[in-house]
Write a protein that holds these residues in place. Sequence first.
Motif: not given
Length: 398
Positions: A187-199, A379-383, A389-391
């Motif tokens: 459960p620690e590697f479910f997508m919702d948890k991974v989203k919180g690790m991006v920062n 460069l185009e996507v991030c500006h 996570f969405d980017v």
Amino acid sequence: MHISMSSLSLILFDTHMEIILSSSPWLLLLPPVFLSVLLFSYLYTILWLRPERLRQKLRSQGVKGPKPSFLFGNIPEMRRIQKLVTSDQEEEAGRSTDRFSSNFVATLFPYLLHWSRVYGSIYFYATGSIQILNVTDSDMVKALANYKALDLGKPSFLQKERGALLGMGILTANGELWVHQRKVIAPEFFMDKVKGMVNLMIDAAGSMLNSWEDEVVSHGGRTEIVVDEFLRNFSADVISRTSFGSSFTEGKEMFYKIRQLQKAMAKQIIGVPGSRYLPTKSNREIWNLESSIRILILNIAKKHEHDSATSPNKFLLQSIIEGSKAASFSSCTPEDFIVDNCKNIYFAGHETTSSTAAWCLMLLASHPKWQSRARVEVLEVCHGEPLDFDVLRKLKTV
């Protein structure tokens, strides 16, 4: 008869030694000879008879493989093929202007390619007494992966030969212990948890990139950087932040010792029964490192358990600690549960991630067009804005 009976009792209870020596000296030779026969029988069974029975079962099903030697299996042939291929590659590199090849399998495992050409997509070979069935047939791989009627499990030699590094963690455990570990860790590697690790990952990457920029500036705007160690430290930093709630600096000693343990174990001869118990220089080094790593992990766990009472964040380590208390397995103590699974998480995510990152950089450097496409997309996507996570999901080329 009287002498024989008394002599037997003397051997067992160590009394009247003079009578043994004078009356029946031939009996003194019996225990060493008997032990030698037992030892030979044991080694013959373990090193040859049992593996040969297994190979015979495979042959009866049409599976073939290279003929192994008595003690080392196919290791001598593997080294011979590796040496020949390395020599040929060096000669070819000397004649070619393009010195980089992305075919790493041919470089690292040429014997597997050679045997697949000789014996087909399914064959067996041996490293010491360990028998390995190599399957590259995609249909059979899929069938094995989906087969539920039989618990194939992990090979037992991992716990034996790699016990110091992996113990009975999730990478080596079977049965109910594995089920409990997976219930705790997955459960620690479910997508919702991974989203919180991006920062946390971005912060770790930022620190590494800043150190590279400082290196370039200090050398007048241009320098050569050997990235291997940087990437290893980066992946260790990510694991520390996302799994243990600390920075790489705090766990630096543990990561260093685990890497030293990996190097020490790489020197061992795998598959020779009992070799890991011999007090050799490499084995003593392994035992000392294993003990030190155990102490370091348990100290980190105690500190985390103390701090978790006041911290709102829950990390993987906390789940492992809680899982160790709920575990009731005779083969695994709560402390072993924590230590082995922490080492498994390190092993699964540290070296593999840094090697993959280094390989990606090598591929980008060898294919400048793809490097340019990836850079333009970022460069185009991030500006110029920080990643999230969405980017990341919009970076199709990357």
